[in-house]
Structure formats: structure tokens, C-alpha cells
Write a protein that holds these residues in place. Sequence first.
Motif, PDB file in Angstrom:
ATOM      1  N   LYS A 130     -35.484 -45.202 -48.656  1.00  0.00           N
ATOM      2  CA  LYS A 130     -35.846 -46.479 -49.255  1.00  0.00           C
ATOM      3  C   LYS A 130     -34.701 -47.467 -48.970  1.00  0.00           C
ATOM      4  O   LYS A 130     -33.528 -47.133 -49.169  1.00  0.00           O
ATOM      5  CB  LYS A 130     -36.049 -46.324 -50.755  1.00  0.00           C
ATOM      6  N   VAL A 165     -32.958 -51.225 -49.812  1.00  0.00           N
ATOM      7  CA  VAL A 165     -32.901 -52.359 -50.736  1.00  0.00           C
ATOM      8  C   VAL A 165     -31.815 -53.308 -50.241  1.00  0.00           C
ATOM      9  O   VAL A 165     -30.826 -52.886 -49.633  1.00  0.00           O
ATOM     10  CB  VAL A 165     -32.612 -51.906 -52.184  1.00  0.00           C
ATOM     11  N   ASN A 168     -36.630 -57.413 -44.487  1.00  0.00           N
ATOM     12  CA  ASN A 168     -37.850 -57.350 -45.293  1.00  0.00           C
ATOM     13  C   ASN A 168     -37.852 -56.159 -46.256  1.00  0.00           C
ATOM     14  O   ASN A 168     -38.889 -55.551 -46.508  1.00  0.00           O
ATOM     15  CB  ASN A 168     -39.085 -57.264 -44.369  1.00  0.00           C
ATOM     16  N   TYR A 169     -36.667 -55.838 -46.776  1.00  0.00           N
ATOM     17  CA  TYR A 169     -36.565 -54.746 -47.737  1.00  0.00           C
ATOM     18  C   TYR A 169     -36.759 -55.276 -49.151  1.00  0.00           C
ATOM     19  O   TYR A 169     -36.870 -56.474 -49.388  1.00  0.00           O
ATOM     20  CB  TYR A 169     -35.202 -54.052 -47.616  1.00  0.00           C
ATOM     21  N   THR A 170     -36.797 -54.349 -50.098  1.00  0.00           N
ATOM     22  CA  THR A 170     -36.889 -54.749 -51.499  1.00  0.00           C
ATOM     23  C   THR A 170     -35.619 -55.501 -51.893  1.00  0.00           C
ATOM     24  O   THR A 170     -34.497 -55.017 -51.672  1.00  0.00           O
ATOM     25  CB  THR A 170     -37.060 -53.513 -52.404  1.00  0.00           C
ATOM     26  N   TYR A 184     -36.632 -50.466 -58.536  1.00  0.00           N
ATOM     27  CA  TYR A 184     -37.787 -50.072 -57.729  1.00  0.00           C
ATOM     28  C   TYR A 184     -38.168 -48.639 -58.099  1.00  0.00           C
ATOM     29  O   TYR A 184     -37.347 -47.867 -58.602  1.00  0.00           O
ATOM     30  CB  TYR A 184     -37.481 -50.170 -56.228  1.00  0.00           C
ATOM     31  N   GLN A 186     -40.034 -45.265 -56.344  1.00  0.00           N
ATOM     32  CA  GLN A 186     -40.461 -44.680 -55.080  1.00  0.00           C
ATOM     33  C   GLN A 186     -41.041 -43.286 -55.328  1.00  0.00           C
ATOM     34  O   GLN A 186     -40.443 -42.465 -56.032  1.00  0.00           O
ATOM     35  CB  GLN A 186     -39.270 -44.575 -54.114  1.00  0.00           C
TER      36      GLN A 186
END
Length: 560
Positions: free
Chosen positions: A87, A89, A97-99, A109, A111
Motif C-alpha cells: 500500500k 501513501v 496518485n497514492y492515498t 486507510y 487495506q
Amino acid sequence: MKRFVKVSLMLASAAVLLSSCNCYKKMAKNADDVNITCTPTVLSLKGNTVSADITVTYPAAYFNKKAVLKVTPVLVFEGGEITGTPKYVQGEKVKDNYTVIAKKQGGSYTQTVTFPYDSRADLCTMELRVEGKCAKGKHSEFTPIAAIPVAQGISTIQKLADNAAGLAIMPDNFKRVTTISQGAEIMYLINRANVRKGELTKEQIKMFEDFVKEYSNKDRATLGNIYAKGYASPDGPLAFNDKLSKERSQTGQKAISEQLKDVKNAKYDIAAYGEDWEGFKELVSASDIKDKDLILQVLAMYDNPVKRDEEIRNMSSVFDVLAKEILPQLRRTKLSADVDIEGRTDAEILAAVSGNIDVLNEEEMLYGATLTGDAALKIKAYKAAATKFNSARGYNNMGVVLGQTGKAGEAKSAIEKAATLSNDPIISNNLGVLALMNGDVAKAKSYLSALSIPQARKSMGLVNLAEGNYAEAARALDGYNLAVAEVLNGNLAKAKSVLSGDNSAQADYLKAIIAMREGNSSSAIANLKSAISKNSAYKAKAAKDVEFAKLFGTTEFLAL
């Protein structure tokens, strides 16, 4: 004793991180401020995968606006590891374009992480490996920050299912008492009831006499009544024919009793049946008489025997043929005798299974296998039926016992041989179960989904269990396998109730797991001890079963 693989909460390359200037230096230093939760904290096998939901919450003022973190879930176990999907961030100023995690407010977040199941990972630790980088500059490559443990071990209760229980035996047709019969006919001239001498010298009469004499005083044979049933052809006056059939039954009985006068235990039963319209119908149906369909139509239209006779006589074109070919065959007394033959006793059959099994017939062999709990004797009996009689049931049932005793390869060969001899759906069910035992769920479904027999419904319950559809599985299963499904459904009380009368080793092991989940360690130890005493294989299994993790290292557990 194996233990969970230990992972470190300490920062990787801490000296480098803290001595150099980068965007995530402070984030690494304050890593303990990040809140991480994992549901469940003990992973669980479901279907062919292991999954969990991880929620990571970053506090306010924590996340550097120019930083990017890569968070990778990893299962770490003795001898290897499995890497999950990472993941990413990022801070607010990173153009990716990550969290995004805001620096001022913080953020979080969730997951869902999923791993393919590997039995080596039963005692594992799932850790989050955190790497950091800056969006620009010399620290733009990911560098390890921390390895954070979030879950330990994989619960594999699903694998406790007894798939071999889905294998089904094909029933035997053994009967303790079998009945054999012999019949003969004494024929008469039209409107006459006297027995002609020539009738008693016919081959069928001699065969009937020999049959009665042979079994009248034979060991394990009981001769029943000898029946003499008189009939008349359906032509002429009804009352006359009724009387005539009665006289024929009497003369027929008298004649055969004279022939069997040496049979002292013979008992006779006579009966008169009047005009034999049923016999007439059968003979006409089997003939090639012209207009026979019209004759049969008359029989269907009229129930009254007088009306039937009248209508058929009006068919002048065929009546002469009927009078010549059909009606004479109905002027008779039918003789019949039944004999009950008592077969071998259970003790005799079991003795033969243990010794000279070749004296048994196919049904006795198949039945004999059901009289013993000894798997080796069962296999011997079924194998004898299979090889001597090329019996599909013998091959199938031998395969079932082989499968239930852990010899899946030999079971598959035997049941596949049965499939070449019969298309019985029980054999298809067993091929599906064997595929499931071999881990091929798709192949199992292809066999079982086309079947409507009760055995296949239960076997599909095992497929649902293997796929992680525990609620659906519980609707189809019973006994021990139902208890497994109910534990996975969280219905511990129901599972305990199902197991209450089951004292097998596998049931004791499952009871121990239930006790652990209820927080009753003393009951868990007692049931585990019982399971191991019945099947020593559970000793090694328990040693690496995360369900007993709280007992690892305790005196009571080590003593087992």
C-alpha cells in the motif's frame, strides 16, 4: 517445539536514518505514534486464502508533505516468507496518485490483505514492512523504516474437515432367506376336468416333482405350500366356467399329490380363478394375430365377461384363430411351489471372510465386510468380490475403505475401476470426494453438481467447507463435519452439542479447540490428552496449531 517467527519493531538502518537529513526522518523517529489495527489478530484460513483487514491511522502533524511510504504486508515463517500487495501513501505535496495523508489533520486507510495459503506458514507472523522515500532529491529511493508485527499464526480449523466421510459404500443385496420357485401346468381338453395320463409324463411336470422332492427334506430349506390353481378359457357360459375351473384345481391337486405321495411334509392349497381373461390378454398381446389391437380394445372397453365373450365371438374373422391358438392354452391348472433357503449365519460369513473367503458368493462377501470393524478384513472381502466377480460394488467399496484409511492413491485406482463397470451415481460421488481430498475443488464440483443423490448433497457440503462457505456447508453436513462448520461459523454451543456423543480422536481434538476459544484451558488440555491417546498424530499437530498458542511453553502442554 516450534514458535512464532520473531520480527523486530526496531527501525531498520536506524543510524543512517537518524544521521541523515530526509523528509521522513522525523516520521521514522515517531513511528510508535502511528496506530495500527488488524482484524483478526490471529489469521484464519478460508477457502484457499488467508486475509485480514489492516487499518493504519496517522496522527495530526505526523506525515511529511513531501514523503511517500510503502507499506508491505508480509507473512514471515520458519524457512520462508510470502509478500502481499503493498500500500502506498503520500504527503500533500507529492505528485502521485497514492492515498493522501494530510499533515495537519492526519488520516487513515484500511487495506484488505490476502495471501495464498501455505501450510509452512501455520506458525507465522504477519508484519508490515514500512519503507520511506522523498518525492525529490537524493532520498528518492525507498529505504526500510520499520517492520511492525500485526498478527500471529493461521487458524486452520477448515482443514480439520473429514473429507473421507463423504465416500459412500454401495449397498449389498444380501438376504438371509432367499425364495426359489418352480412351476408347471396341467392342460385340459375343452369343457373337461379330467387329467390325462400324458400330462403327467411331460418334462415340466417331472422337473416340478424333482424340485419338490429335492427341497422337501434338504438342510436349511423350507418347502412352502404346493398350489394348484384352476382356470377356464373365457368362452362359454360364465357359471359353467367357474365350476369347471374349480374341478380342474381339484383334479390337478389330486394328480400331483399322487405323484408326490412320498413327500410326507407336502401341504396343498387349491384355488379356482374361473375365466382367465388376464391370461387371454397376455397371449393376444404377444401374438401376431390379425386385428389383435381390436381384440385388446374390446377388453379395454368392457369389464363384463359375458359382454366380452359376446363381442369377441362376433369377430368371426379372428375367432377361429383364437379358438385354435389362444384358448387351448388357458384350459389348465397351474402348479407352483416355493422354497425358502436360509443362508449362512453372520458368524459363518465372518469366519469365511477371515479364512476361506472363496466359499462365499458376491453378496455374502459384500455383506461380510459390514460385519467387521477391521479395515484389513473389509478390504479383503471387497477385494475378493471385485476380483472374483468383477464387481463394481466390490471395487467401489474397497476404494472407500482405502480412502478412509489414508490410502488415497489406491482408493482412486479402485473407484476408477468401479466407474468402468457401472455408472452408479455413488461412484461419481466418490470420484468427486477423492478429487476434493486431493485438493482439486473444481474437479470435485464438476462431479458432484450433476448428482441428486443424498450422498452428493453432503459431499457438496464438504466442497462449501473447502471454499469457505461455512453457513452453506452447515446446511448440508451432519456429525463431526457439521461441528467443524459451526466452529467456523462461530456457533460454539451448537458445535459442542453435535460432538456430545462423539468420542473419536478427531472429535476430542476439535473439543480442545472449542475449549480454548471459550477460555477453558484445563478442558482443552483434557480433550487434547484424550485425542493424543487415541491418535498420536495429534501430538505433532497440536505443537504447531495456533489455536493452542496460549498453552505453548506451559508445563501441561509440554507434558503431552
